[in-house]
Design an enzyme around this catalytic site. Structure first.
Site, PDB file in Angstrom:
ATOM      1  N   ARG A 138     -72.309  30.725  43.508  1.00 56.57           N
ATOM      2  CA  ARG A 138     -72.264  29.510  44.320  1.00 56.57           C
ATOM      3  C   ARG A 138     -71.129  28.641  43.814  1.00 56.57           C
ATOM      4  NH1 ARG A 138     -74.492  31.640  47.653  1.00 56.57           N
ATOM      5  NH2 ARG A 138     -76.414  31.181  48.773  1.00 56.57           N
ATOM      6  N   ALA A 191     -71.746  39.265  50.289  1.00 53.97           N
ATOM      7  CA  ALA A 191     -72.755  40.095  50.956  1.00 53.97           C
ATOM      8  C   ALA A 191     -72.237  40.692  52.256  1.00 53.97           C
ATOM      9  CB  ALA A 191     -74.001  39.261  51.226  1.00 53.97           C
ATOM     10  N   GLU A 234     -59.264  21.890  47.144  1.00 50.97           N
ATOM     11  CA  GLU A 234     -58.548  21.659  45.887  1.00 50.97           C
ATOM     12  C   GLU A 234     -58.077  22.945  45.224  1.00 50.97           C
ATOM     13  OE1 GLU A 234     -62.570  20.188  45.206  1.00 50.97           O
ATOM     14  OE2 GLU A 234     -61.674  20.646  47.146  1.00 50.97           O
ATOM     15  N   HIS A 283     -66.095  34.064  51.061  1.00 52.07           N
ATOM     16  CA  HIS A 283     -67.533  34.310  50.971  1.00 52.07           C
ATOM     17  C   HIS A 283     -67.874  35.731  51.432  1.00 52.07           C
ATOM     18  CE1 HIS A 283     -71.783  32.308  51.350  1.00 52.07           C
ATOM     19  NE2 HIS A 283     -71.702  33.193  50.375  1.00 52.07           N
TER      20      HIS A 283
END
Length: 386
Positions: A230, A274, A259, A271
């Site tokens: 995360r 998965a 940033e 991301h």
């Protein structure tokens, strides 16, 4: 017939676990009994009175209003471990890519297109991308759950020295861990020894910024950090400062942030942890099975807001009651059943923080008014009779 609403595309293999005749898939249902969701944000979504359970096809539940669900007696499920292999493989790929400077090398090689001296340019330029082998280096793994243990075992197979830190390691995870993984009692025992550091803990207030200025200060200069768990687990400002001073050699992250983008030494993926067909299928199948078992039998497996409770059906009727974890509730329940001349064949009660779940199998003449009588108990939240 139970109506299930999906709020994202769910693998057909998973949906097949909800057979027609028992379940109806209706993505526009206004009053579903169950919801299957992946990443859709539900914080502003209405929670109809009909809704009994939400199953998240994935591990994280930040997109679901857990507190609101608990207050309404809605069980929230997730699918821990279903995407573990997919994430672990990506971490190992990033570990290799980061150590050998592959992203920069690939980007540089693209710029050679059309060069009249391509072979010479390759031989001259490759020196700037020299990176160390993993064998013999030390990897620190923070969090040894389904993903962290796989990463640790794979790193051992690559010849790395692996240090693990997890004060809450489960028995199942401990059994699956290679005996070559060295257990560290504190982060201060582990961090000074690490050439590479990867974090695999769930995000919660207590784990926010697990990697921060203080933890990085304990690391070797030039440590390579990976975060595929995360984004909030790593203090972005601390990482950027570490990159500027040389404390951090590179940062691989599966959670792009403004940033971080464009900063030398930072490599963000969108991301992808998965994002494999196998993982999406595994998550969908597990979520559908959890939802089905709860709706049909009242069993709870892998809930984030209710205790896990399983009990085989032995005949008779089943009473499922979510209630506050308060004194006197069990005696109130049994009192109602005794007054109704019902015999309790099996009973299980478990609690999770301020909420509890009681499941009873009863025999006898069960009147239609019983659910209302149980719901009238002051600490009752939700009553179902199956």
């Amino acid at each position: 017939m139970y109506t299930i609403k999906t709020m994202n595309a769910i693998s057909p293999v998973g949906l097949a676990k909800l057979p027609a005749g028992v379940f109806e898939i209706d993505n526009d249902a206004a009053a579903p009994q169950g919801i299957l969701v992946r990443s859709a944000d539900m914080h502003e979504a209405p929670l109809p009175e009909s809704l009994l359970a939400i199953a998240r096809a994935g591990a994280g539940t930040n997109n679901i209003p857990i507190d609101r669900c608990t207050e309404a007696g809605i069980v929230v499920f997730n699918t821990p471990g279903a995407n573990a292999n997919a994430v672990a493989e990506l971490v190992i790929g990033a570990l290799v890519a980061g150590s050998r400077n592959l992203p920069d090398a690939i980007q540089w090689a693209k710029g050679l297109k059309g060069s009249a001296t391509l072979a010479k340019d390759v031989e001259k330029g490759k020196k700037q991308f020299v990176g160390p082998e993993l064998r013999g280096k030390t990897l620190g793994v923070i969090g040894l759950g389904a993903i962290g243990s796989r990463v640790a075992n794979a790193a051992v197979a690559l010849g790395m020295e692996v240090l693990g830190y997890d004060p809450y390691i489960s028995i199942d995870a401990a059994w699956s861990l290679s005996r070559s993984v060295q257990h560290c009692v504190t982060l201060s025992d582990m961090l000074p020894r690490c050439d590479y550091l990867t974090v695999h803990v769930p995000y919660m207030p207590s784990t926010k910024h697990t990697i921060n200025a203080q933890t990085l200060a304990m690391c070797k200069d030039g440590v390579r950090v990976l975060n595929f768990a995360r984004g909030e687990l790593v203090d972005t400002a601390a990482i950027l400062d570490g990159l500027s001073t040389g404390k951090v050699a590179s940062y691989f992250c599966d959670f792009p942030a403004e940033e971080l983008l464009g900063v030398h030494g930072v490599y963000c993926t969108p991301h992808l942890g998965a994002s494999t067909p196998e993982s999406e299928t595994n998550c969908a199948v597990m979520a559908a099975n959890e939802l089905s078992d709860y709706l049909r039998n009242g069993n709870i497996t892998h809930s984030v807001n209710l205790p896990d409770v399983q009990q085989p059906r032995l005949g008779g009727r089943r009473i499922c009651m979510i209630h506050k974890n308060a004194p006197g509730v069990i005696s109130a329940i049994t009192g109602v059943l005794t007054a109704a001349n019902l015999n309790i064949e099996n009973m299980v009660n478990k609690s999770k923080k301020d909420v509890a779940y009681t499941m009873l199998d009863v025999t006898g003449n069960l009147e239609d008014t019983l659910a209302g009588q149980l719901a009238a108990i002051p600490d009752a939240i939700r009553v179902r009779i199956l």
